[in-house]
Design a protein around this motif. Structure first.
Motif, PDB file in Angstrom:
ATOM      1  N   ILE A  16       0.826  -1.203   0.000  1.00 10.88           N
ATOM      2  CA  ILE A  16       0.000   0.000   0.000  1.00 10.88           C
ATOM      3  C   ILE A  16       0.867   1.261   0.000  1.00 10.88           C
ATOM      4  O   ILE A  16       0.495   2.281  -0.584  1.00 10.88           O
ATOM      5  CB  ILE A  16      -0.982   0.020   1.201  1.00 10.88           C
ATOM      6  N   ILE A  17       2.043   1.183   0.609  1.00 10.71           N
ATOM      7  CA  ILE A  17       2.961   2.325   0.578  1.00 10.71           C
ATOM      8  C   ILE A  17       3.390   2.615  -0.853  1.00 10.71           C
ATOM      9  O   ILE A  17       3.332   3.757  -1.322  1.00 10.71           O
ATOM     10  CB  ILE A  17       4.190   2.050   1.464  1.00 10.71           C
ATOM     11  N   CYS A  18       3.820   1.572  -1.565  1.00  6.88           N
ATOM     12  CA  CYS A  18       4.273   1.740  -2.945  1.00  6.88           C
ATOM     13  C   CYS A  18       3.138   2.223  -3.844  1.00  6.88           C
ATOM     14  O   CYS A  18       3.330   3.082  -4.714  1.00  6.88           O
ATOM     15  CB  CYS A  18       4.848   0.429  -3.479  1.00  6.88           C
ATOM     16  N   ASN A  19       1.945   1.674  -3.642  1.00  4.33           N
ATOM     17  CA  ASN A  19       0.795   2.077  -4.459  1.00  4.33           C
ATOM     18  C   ASN A  19       0.406   3.528  -4.192  1.00  4.33           C
ATOM     19  O   ASN A  19       0.030   4.264  -5.113  1.00  4.33           O
ATOM     20  CB  ASN A  19      -0.398   1.163  -4.185  1.00  4.33           C
ATOM     21  N   THR A  20       0.495   3.940  -2.943  1.00  6.26           N
ATOM     22  CA  THR A  20       0.154   5.316  -2.587  1.00  6.26           C
ATOM     23  C   THR A  20       1.146   6.296  -3.203  1.00  6.26           C
ATOM     24  O   THR A  20       0.764   7.367  -3.682  1.00  6.26           O
ATOM     25  CB  THR A  20       0.130   5.489  -1.050  1.00  6.26           C
ATOM     26  N   ILE A  21       2.428   5.923  -3.198  1.00  5.41           N
ATOM     27  CA  ILE A  21       3.453   6.761  -3.825  1.00  5.41           C
ATOM     28  C   ILE A  21       3.205   6.867  -5.325  1.00  5.41           C
ATOM     29  O   ILE A  21       3.266   7.959  -5.910  1.00  5.41           O
ATOM     30  CB  ILE A  21       4.854   6.189  -3.564  1.00  5.41           C
ATOM     31  N   ALA A  22       2.909   5.738  -5.980  1.00  2.61           N
ATOM     32  CA  ALA A  22       2.669   5.726  -7.423  1.00  2.61           C
ATOM     33  C   ALA A  22       1.428   6.548  -7.784  1.00  2.61           C
ATOM     34  O   ALA A  22       1.427   7.297  -8.762  1.00  2.61           O
ATOM     35  CB  ALA A  22       2.508   4.288  -7.911  1.00  2.61           C
ATOM     36  N   ASP A  23       0.373   6.424  -6.991  1.00  5.19           N
ATOM     37  CA  ASP A  23      -0.853   7.184  -7.249  1.00  5.19           C
ATOM     38  C   ASP A  23      -0.614   8.679  -7.108  1.00  5.19           C
ATOM     39  O   ASP A  23      -1.134   9.481  -7.890  1.00  5.19           O
ATOM     40  CB  ASP A  23      -1.958   6.746  -6.283  1.00  5.19           C
ATOM     41  N   ALA A  24       0.182   9.051  -6.103  1.00  2.00           N
ATOM     42  CA  ALA A  24       0.478  10.468  -5.879  1.00  2.00           C
ATOM     43  C   ALA A  24       1.254  11.053  -7.051  1.00  2.00           C
ATOM     44  O   ALA A  24       1.008  12.185  -7.490  1.00  2.00           O
ATOM     45  CB  ALA A  24       1.270  10.639  -4.586  1.00  2.00           C
ATOM     46  N   ALA A  25       2.194  10.274  -7.593  1.00  2.00           N
ATOM     47  CA  ALA A  25       2.979  10.726  -8.738  1.00  2.00           C
ATOM     48  C   ALA A  25       2.089  10.971  -9.950  1.00  2.00           C
ATOM     49  O   ALA A  25       2.254  11.946 -10.688  1.00  2.00           O
ATOM     50  CB  ALA A  25       4.057   9.702  -9.073  1.00  2.00           C
ATOM     51  N   GLN A  26       1.132  10.087 -10.154  1.00  2.00           N
ATOM     52  CA  GLN A  26       0.232  10.210 -11.296  1.00  2.00           C
ATOM     53  C   GLN A  26      -0.696  11.413 -11.149  1.00  2.00           C
ATOM     54  O   GLN A  26      -0.922  12.157 -12.108  1.00  2.00           O
ATOM     55  CB  GLN A  26      -0.593   8.934 -11.445  1.00  2.00           C
ATOM     56  N   VAL A  27      -1.207  11.617  -9.948  1.00  2.00           N
ATOM     57  CA  VAL A  27      -2.129  12.729  -9.711  1.00  2.00           C
ATOM     58  C   VAL A  27      -1.426  14.073  -9.826  1.00  2.00           C
ATOM     59  O   VAL A  27      -1.934  15.009 -10.458  1.00  2.00           O
ATOM     60  CB  VAL A  27      -2.780  12.597  -8.310  1.00  2.00           C
ATOM     61  N   ARG A  28      -0.234  14.169  -9.241  1.00  2.00           N
ATOM     62  CA  ARG A  28       0.497  15.432  -9.248  1.00  2.00           C
ATOM     63  C   ARG A  28       1.118  15.737 -10.598  1.00  2.00           C
ATOM     64  O   ARG A  28       1.344  16.889 -10.949  1.00  2.00           O
ATOM     65  CB  ARG A  28       1.619  15.395  -8.198  1.00  2.00           C
ATOM     66  N   GLY A  29       1.425  14.678 -11.352  1.00  2.00           N
ATOM     67  CA  GLY A  29       2.098  14.889 -12.625  1.00  2.00           C
ATOM     68  C   GLY A  29       3.514  15.388 -12.444  1.00  2.00           C
ATOM     69  O   GLY A  29       4.076  16.043 -13.303  1.00  2.00           O
ATOM     70  N   THR A  30       4.104  15.080 -11.268  1.00  7.56           N
ATOM     71  CA  THR A  30       5.468  15.511 -10.977  1.00  7.56           C
ATOM     72  C   THR A  30       6.400  14.318 -10.892  1.00  7.56           C
ATOM     73  O   THR A  30       5.966  13.171 -10.901  1.00  7.56           O
ATOM     74  CB  THR A  30       5.521  16.272  -9.635  1.00  7.56           C
ATOM     75  N   GLY A  31       7.684  14.608 -10.824  1.00 11.95           N
ATOM     76  CA  GLY A  31       8.673  13.544 -10.795  1.00 11.95           C
ATOM     77  C   GLY A  31       8.818  12.911  -9.428  1.00 11.95           C
ATOM     78  O   GLY A  31       9.379  13.507  -8.522  1.00 11.95           O
ATOM     79  N   ILE A  32       8.293  11.717  -9.248  1.00  8.94           N
ATOM     80  CA  ILE A  32       8.475  10.951  -8.026  1.00  8.94           C
ATOM     81  C   ILE A  32       8.986   9.573  -8.425  1.00  8.94           C
ATOM     82  O   ILE A  32       8.337   8.870  -9.198  1.00  8.94           O
ATOM     83  CB  ILE A  32       7.152  10.798  -7.238  1.00  8.94           C
ATOM     84  N   ALA A  33      10.149   9.223  -7.940  1.00  8.14           N
ATOM     85  CA  ALA A  33      10.731   7.936  -8.300  1.00  8.14           C
ATOM     86  C   ALA A  33       9.885   6.792  -7.747  1.00  8.14           C
ATOM     87  O   ALA A  33       9.365   6.867  -6.631  1.00  8.14           O
ATOM     88  CB  ALA A  33      12.164   7.844  -7.772  1.00  8.14           C
ATOM     89  N   LYS A  34       9.757   5.715  -8.519  1.00 11.59           N
ATOM     90  CA  LYS A  34       8.974   4.559  -8.097  1.00 11.59           C
ATOM     91  C   LYS A  34       9.747   3.731  -7.073  1.00 11.59           C
ATOM     92  O   LYS A  34      10.968   3.692  -7.090  1.00 11.59           O
ATOM     93  CB  LYS A  34       8.632   3.681  -9.311  1.00 11.59           C
ATOM     94  N   ARG A  35       9.023   3.083  -6.177  1.00 18.60           N
ATOM     95  CA  ARG A  35       9.627   2.189  -5.201  1.00 18.60           C
ATOM     96  C   ARG A  35       9.010   0.814  -5.314  1.00 18.60           C
ATOM     97  O   ARG A  35       7.842   0.680  -5.683  1.00 18.60           O
ATOM     98  CB  ARG A  35       9.411   2.711  -3.773  1.00 18.60           C
ATOM     99  N   LYS A  36       9.790  -0.211  -4.957  1.00 20.24           N
ATOM    100  CA  LYS A  36       9.290  -1.580  -4.960  1.00 20.24           C
ATOM    101  C   LYS A  36       9.085  -2.044  -3.522  1.00 20.24           C
ATOM    102  O   LYS A  36       9.833  -1.638  -2.616  1.00 20.24           O
ATOM    103  CB  LYS A  36      10.274  -2.500  -5.682  1.00 20.24           C
ATOM    104  N   PRO A  37       8.088  -2.898  -3.281  1.00 18.61           N
ATOM    105  CA  PRO A  37       7.808  -3.385  -1.924  1.00 18.61           C
ATOM    106  C   PRO A  37       9.028  -3.990  -1.240  1.00 18.61           C
ATOM    107  O   PRO A  37       9.239  -3.796  -0.038  1.00 18.61           O
ATOM    108  CB  PRO A  37       6.714  -4.434  -2.151  1.00 18.61           C
ATOM    109  N   GLU A  38       9.843  -4.732  -2.009  1.00 23.94           N
ATOM    110  CA  GLU A  38      11.014  -5.376  -1.419  1.00 23.94           C
ATOM    111  C   GLU A  38      11.988  -4.339  -0.844  1.00 23.94           C
ATOM    112  O   GLU A  38      12.609  -4.565   0.205  1.00 23.94           O
ATOM    113  CB  GLU A  38      11.738  -6.226  -2.473  1.00 23.94           C
ATOM    114  N   TYR A  39      12.106  -3.235  -1.528  1.00 22.29           N
ATOM    115  CA  TYR A  39      13.009  -2.174  -1.075  1.00 22.29           C
ATOM    116  C   TYR A  39      12.480  -1.534   0.209  1.00 22.29           C
ATOM    117  O   TYR A  39      13.236  -1.274   1.160  1.00 22.29           O
ATOM    118  CB  TYR A  39      13.167  -1.127  -2.172  1.00 22.29           C
ATOM    119  N   ILE A  40      11.175  -1.280   0.239  1.00 19.60           N
ATOM    120  CA  ILE A  40      10.539  -0.691   1.413  1.00 19.60           C
ATOM    121  C   ILE A  40      10.693  -1.619   2.623  1.00 19.60           C
ATOM    122  O   ILE A  40      10.998  -1.172   3.742  1.00 19.60           O
ATOM    123  CB  ILE A  40       9.039  -0.428   1.137  1.00 19.60           C
TER     124      ILE A  40
END
Length: 214
Positions: A16-40
């Motif tokens: 859910i952390i990774c999905n929330t980050i990805a959704d925020a990037a899409q909504v804002r249209g700004t540069g947010i690097a993607k994260r993978k669950p394993e990394y988190i």
């Protein structure tokens, strides 16, 4: 609501952390690097993250990254779930991870690159100051992490000297002994930051448009 140092038991929230980050990037249209669950999950297991929970519901998250053999650290992946926004939670998480970073890595410089005005203000309140990218870590693995950002082409075109992000740095060696580690008195002028951001965007978008027309 509680904000705690994350551990292995919190790995159930990685998706859910990774999905929330990805959704925020899409909504804002700004540069947010993607994260993978394993990394988190690795960050949680190493005690290098904080998580905000409302009972058992995920509310927010942020983690620590080390660069340049521990000379630099960054507080990355700051995110608040949509259900808990606009209540000041991001600032509380930012303060928690900053204090944790200073406690765990007291001699490291803490830096940030961001396009978000809200994050710039939080950084400024904590004692960060705007700097050029040359004053940040030269650890190439950090900059490689920007590859998933939609503005990565800007970074490569400028040979990693600048991007739409603004670089900010907290240097513990320059800390005023009269200030605390969590509260600093700095002037924050939103108009100035907004103008800087708009100038950068205009400059790079204009260059990109000219290149396409050639």
């Amino acid at each position: 609501m509680e904000i705690v140092i994350a551990d292995k038991s919190h790995s159930i929230y990685a998706d859910i952390i990774c999905n929330t980050i990805a959704d925020a990037a899409q909504v804002r249209g700004t540069g947010i690097a993607k994260r993978k669950p394993e990394y988190i999950i690795t960050k949680m297991e190493n005690g290098n993250a904080v998580i905000a929970l409302d009972d058992d519901k995920f509310a927010g998250f942020c983690y620590i990254e080390q660069w340049g053999h521990g000379k630099f650290v960054a507080n990355s992946g700051l995110i608040v779930h949509p259900d808990f926004r606009n209540i000041g939670l991001a600032k509380q998480i930012k303060q928690k991870i900053f204090v944790h970073s200073r406690t765990k890595f007291p001699d490291a410089k803490v830096f940030s690159i961001t396009t978000g005005l809200a994050v710039m203000k939080m950084n400024s309140d904590l004692g960060y100051k705007p700097v050029t990218f040359s004053e940040l870590t030269d650890d190439q693995s950090f900059w490689n992490g920007c590859q998933t950002c939609k503005n990565f082409d800007v970074l490569t075109r400028t040979e990693q000297k600048m991007c739409l992000c603004t670089g900010m740095l907290y240097d513990p060696s320059k800390e005023d002994s009269k200030t605390t580690k969590t509260t600093h008195s700095h002037n924050y002028d939103k108009k100035v930051w907004t103008r800087l951001k708009n100038i950068k965007q205009s400059m790079f978008l204009k260059k990109e448009k000219n290149e396409k027309s050639e």
